[in-house]
Design a protein around this motif. Structure first.
Motif, PDB file in Angstrom:
ATOM      1  N   GLY A  66       0.100   2.889   6.628  1.00 15.95           N
ATOM      2  CA  GLY A  66       0.313   2.564   8.021  1.00 15.95           C
ATOM      3  C   GLY A  66      -0.885   1.920   8.660  1.00 15.95           C
ATOM      4  N   CYS A  67      -0.759   1.750   9.956  1.00 13.49           N
ATOM      5  CA  CYS A  67      -1.748   1.043  10.744  1.00 13.49           C
ATOM      6  C   CYS A  67      -3.006   1.905  10.905  1.00 13.49           C
ATOM      7  N   PRO A  68      -4.196   1.381  10.565  1.00 13.82           N
ATOM      8  CA  PRO A  68      -5.420   2.177  10.700  1.00 13.82           C
ATOM      9  C   PRO A  68      -5.708   2.587  12.152  1.00 13.82           C
ATOM     10  N   ASP A  69      -5.045   1.931  13.114  1.00 10.49           N
ATOM     11  CA  ASP A  69      -5.213   2.335  14.515  1.00 10.49           C
ATOM     12  C   ASP A  69      -4.755   3.774  14.751  1.00 10.49           C
ATOM     13  N   LEU A  70      -3.858   4.252  13.908  1.00 10.20           N
ATOM     14  CA  LEU A  70      -3.419   5.641  14.051  1.00 10.20           C
ATOM     15  C   LEU A  70      -4.599   6.578  13.832  1.00 10.20           C
ATOM     16  N   VAL A  71      -5.397   6.234  12.827  1.00  5.35           N
ATOM     17  CA  VAL A  71      -6.568   7.053  12.505  1.00  5.35           C
ATOM     18  C   VAL A  71      -7.570   6.999  13.664  1.00  5.35           C
ATOM     19  N   ILE A 323       5.211 -20.865   3.946  1.00  5.23           N
ATOM     20  CA  ILE A 323       5.812 -19.687   4.570  1.00  5.23           C
ATOM     21  C   ILE A 323       4.757 -18.584   4.670  1.00  5.23           C
ATOM     22  N   GLY A 324       4.537 -18.072   5.856  1.00  2.00           N
ATOM     23  CA  GLY A 324       3.555 -17.013   6.058  1.00  2.00           C
ATOM     24  C   GLY A 324       4.080 -15.664   5.595  1.00  2.00           C
ATOM     25  N   ALA A 325       4.312 -15.541   4.286  1.00  2.00           N
ATOM     26  CA  ALA A 325       4.710 -14.241   3.737  1.00  2.00           C
ATOM     27  C   ALA A 325       3.456 -13.388   3.623  1.00  2.00           C
ATOM     28  N   SER A 326       3.613 -12.080   3.714  1.00  2.22           N
ATOM     29  CA  SER A 326       2.420 -11.233   3.737  1.00  2.22           C
ATOM     30  C   SER A 326       2.655  -9.920   3.007  1.00  2.22           C
ATOM     31  N   ALA A 327       1.552  -9.369   2.479  1.00  2.00           N
ATOM     32  CA  ALA A 327       1.621  -8.042   1.865  1.00  2.00           C
ATOM     33  C   ALA A 327       1.412  -6.967   2.929  1.00  2.00           C
ATOM     34  N   PHE A 328       1.242  -7.396   4.179  1.00  2.00           N
ATOM     35  CA  PHE A 328       1.018  -6.504   5.322  1.00  2.00           C
ATOM     36  C   PHE A 328      -0.261  -5.698   5.092  1.00  2.00           C
ATOM     37  N   TYR A 329      -0.253  -4.378   5.203  1.00  2.00           N
ATOM     38  CA  TYR A 329      -1.532  -3.658   5.087  1.00  2.00           C
ATOM     39  C   TYR A 329      -2.081  -3.698   3.655  1.00  2.00           C
ATOM     40  N   ASN A 330      -1.202  -3.887   2.692  1.00  2.00           N
ATOM     41  CA  ASN A 330      -1.600  -4.063   1.292  1.00  2.00           C
ATOM     42  C   ASN A 330      -2.103  -2.784   0.600  1.00  2.00           C
ATOM     43  N   LYS A 331      -2.725  -1.892   1.380  1.00  2.00           N
ATOM     44  CA  LYS A 331      -3.290  -0.671   0.796  1.00  2.00           C
ATOM     45  C   LYS A 331      -2.816   0.541   1.577  1.00  2.00           C
ATOM     46  N   THR A 332      -2.893   1.702   0.958  1.00  2.00           N
ATOM     47  CA  THR A 332      -2.615   2.923   1.712  1.00  2.00           C
ATOM     48  C   THR A 332      -3.818   3.218   2.596  1.00  2.00           C
ATOM     49  N   LEU A 333      -3.621   4.045   3.604  1.00  2.00           N
ATOM     50  CA  LEU A 333      -4.702   4.310   4.562  1.00  2.00           C
ATOM     51  C   LEU A 333      -6.023   4.736   3.919  1.00  2.00           C
ATOM     52  N   PRO A 334      -5.995   5.658   2.932  1.00  2.00           N
ATOM     53  CA  PRO A 334      -7.289   6.089   2.381  1.00  2.00           C
ATOM     54  C   PRO A 334      -8.063   4.964   1.689  1.00  2.00           C
ATOM     55  N   HIS A 335      -7.408   3.843   1.372  1.00  2.00           N
ATOM     56  CA  HIS A 335      -8.098   2.749   0.686  1.00  2.00           C
ATOM     57  C   HIS A 335      -8.514   1.620   1.608  1.00  2.00           C
ATOM     58  N   ILE A 336      -8.235   1.743   2.890  1.00  2.00           N
ATOM     59  CA  ILE A 336      -8.628   0.682   3.814  1.00  2.00           C
ATOM     60  C   ILE A 336     -10.099   0.851   4.190  1.00  2.00           C
ATOM     61  N   GLU A 337     -10.789  -0.264   4.170  1.00  2.00           N
ATOM     62  CA  GLU A 337     -12.229  -0.235   4.392  1.00  2.00           C
ATOM     63  C   GLU A 337     -12.573   0.441   5.722  1.00  2.00           C
ATOM     64  N   GLY A 338     -13.488   1.369   5.678  1.00  2.00           N
ATOM     65  CA  GLY A 338     -13.887   2.081   6.888  1.00  2.00           C
ATOM     66  C   GLY A 338     -13.148   3.396   7.043  1.00  2.00           C
ATOM     67  N   VAL A 339     -11.928   3.459   6.523  1.00  2.00           N
ATOM     68  CA  VAL A 339     -11.160   4.703   6.617  1.00  2.00           C
ATOM     69  C   VAL A 339     -11.506   5.613   5.439  1.00  2.00           C
ATOM     70  N   GLU A 340     -11.876   4.971   4.327  1.00  2.00           N
ATOM     71  CA  GLU A 340     -12.079   5.729   3.096  1.00  2.00           C
ATOM     72  C   GLU A 340     -13.171   6.804   3.231  1.00  2.00           C
ATOM     73  N   GLU A 341     -14.158   6.564   4.122  1.00  2.00           N
ATOM     74  CA  GLU A 341     -15.212   7.581   4.290  1.00  2.00           C
ATOM     75  C   GLU A 341     -14.700   8.787   5.074  1.00  2.00           C
ATOM     76  N   ILE A 342     -13.625   8.560   5.830  1.00  2.00           N
ATOM     77  CA  ILE A 342     -13.148   9.595   6.735  1.00  2.00           C
ATOM     78  C   ILE A 342     -12.094  10.478   6.078  1.00  2.00           C
ATOM     79  N   LEU A 343     -11.215   9.845   5.303  1.00  2.00           N
ATOM     80  CA  LEU A 343     -10.115  10.592   4.706  1.00  2.00           C
ATOM     81  C   LEU A 343     -10.455  10.898   3.261  1.00  2.00           C
ATOM     82  N   LYS A 344     -10.082  12.089   2.845  1.00  2.00           N
ATOM     83  CA  LYS A 344     -10.389  12.359   1.446  1.00  2.00           C
ATOM     84  C   LYS A 344      -9.311  11.763   0.550  1.00  2.00           C
TER      85      LYS A 344
END
Ligand SMILES: *Cc1c(COP(=O)(O)O)cnc(C)c1O
Length: 386
Positions: A66-71, A323-344
């Motif tokens: 999901g969106c890292p803004d939730l975190v 065509i602007g196709a996208s993988a969207f967030y591409n990663k789960t929340l724990p793997h998004i840069e900056g979040v990984e230090e916060i979530l185990k």
């Protein structure tokens, strides 16, 4: 033809005093506007925390994809985000796992309407009632919220940022169920009020914004690296404010949204055949029985590839074809840069598989039937080549 179909985003409406503001949820919710969707979400978390003053380390449950803004919204209130996996091949939270991870410290559950597909608010609200939790519907990607039909969530969050269903170039809303509105006033009042003025500078910004959405400007803009268009970034939430939002701006945004074509129905039809090659269309009535109103414009059209390799191939081919196709967030929340230090780091097999196979296709007002035919052909070709 040189140019690219942007992945997401609708034009900013012109404030129009002739359309009166009527909010379909007014009977059940009090509406409070905020600086952004993240700010609305953070205030929602603050309200949930305030109603359980005995809890020392409040936990809030969110989906692992999901969106890292939730975190950021949760951290800004001193809360702890607790992640839950998705059901297989689906954007929905694994409800059995939700029940398992509830502790006496849990104060709220955030259900997200993924790209306009309604989350199963009935299932989630039952869990919340059983465990005395607040249900927050994050409807930043959907309009209208599921709860506007059936007031299942205690709090509902909307966003009027770029790339959201109603684009007002910023702002958000928090809907508070009338039963809890009175008790939330002290928290709301603790945030400063700013005013959105739709004067000449705003109108100029709107003009430029809308201009840049066309295919050629988008093609050029996307090549400018420092703009970071399409990147998912984790940002700390620094300031929270309420917002005075001009009624004629929102009413005009709601009207324009209602006039938008239901592009996802075209996709449902054109892409149906790729399901025989192991792809899956998300949010079709047959596949998910999503509930809610199926006739609501989607934010993006979401499909799952048979595997990660085919997803990446499709991404490349589609983008090469404009065509602007996208993988969207591409990663789960724990793997998004900056979040990984916060979530185990924990395994979330459902969310990880989803992140590796998701492909989103544009669903805004500029998508033409011929674009969808082109996309369908590209994807079918990949399927057959195999
Ligand atoms: C965009 C988004 C938000 C945050 O909204 P902003 O207005 O950008 O702060 C929150 N949740 C979800 C699911 C979103 O897509």
């Amino acid at each position: 033809m040189l140019g690219k179909l942007r992945p997401v985003g609708s034009r900013v409406p012109r404030p129009d005093s002739s359309s009166a503001l009527s909010l379909s949820w007014d009977d059940h919710y009090r509406t409070e506007f905020t600086g952004s969707g993240t700010e609305a979400l953070s205030i929602a978390v603050a309200i949930a925390i305030s109603l359980k003053p005995e809890v020392r380390e409040p936990e809030v449950i969110i989906p692992a994809y999901g969106c890292p803004d939730l975190v950021s919204a949760i951290l800004a209130q001193g809360g702890k985000p607790v992640l839950v996996d998705l059901l297989p091949d689906s954007p929905f939270m694994n409800d059995a796992q939700v029940r398992d991870i509830i502790t006496p410290e849990t104060v709220a559950l955030i259900g997200v309407d993924f790209l306009g597909i309604s989350e199963r608010m009935d299932v989630l609200s039952k869990i919340c009632r059983d465990s005395n939790l607040f249900l927050i519907e994050d409807s930043a990607q959907r309009f209208p919220p599921v709860s506007s039909d059936k007031p299942l969530a205690d709090l509902v969050v909307m966003s009027f940022g770029r790339g959201k269903p109603i684009n007002l170039m910023g702002g958000g809303a928090l809907l508070i169920r009338k039963e809890v509105a009175e008790g939330s006033l002290a928290i709301l009042d603790s945030y400063p009020l700013s005013v959105l003025v739709t004067g000449l500078p705003w109108m100029l910004k709107r003009f430029v914004f809308n201009l840049l959405m066309a295919r050629l400007p988008f093609y050029i803009l996307e090549k400018v690296p420092f703009l970071g268009i399409g990147e998912t970034r984790f940002r700390k939430l620094k300031a929270i404010s309420r917002l005075e939002l001009p009624a004629e701006l929102l009413s005009s945004g709601i009207r324009c949204f209602g006039e938008r074509p239901l592009i996802h129905k075209l996709y449902d039809r054109e892409l149906q055949s790729i399901e025989t090659f192991g792809w899956k269309l998300l949010g079709t009535r047959e596949s998910e029985n999503a509930g809610g109103d199926p006739d609501t414009p989607r934010l993006r059209y979401a499909i799952l590839a048979p595997d990660n390799e085919l997803r990446d191939q499709a991404l490349r081919s589609l983008n090469r074809s404009g065509i602007g196709a996208s993988a969207f967030y591409n990663k789960t929340l724990p793997h998004i840069e900056g979040v990984e230090e916060i979530l185990k780091e924990e395994p979330f097999p459902g969310a990880e598989d989803f992140a590796s196979r998701l492909l989103t296709l544009p669903c805004h007002e500029d998508v033409r039937a011929s674009d969808i035919t082109l996309m369908a052909n590209i994807i079918r070709e990949l399927g057959i080549c195999r």
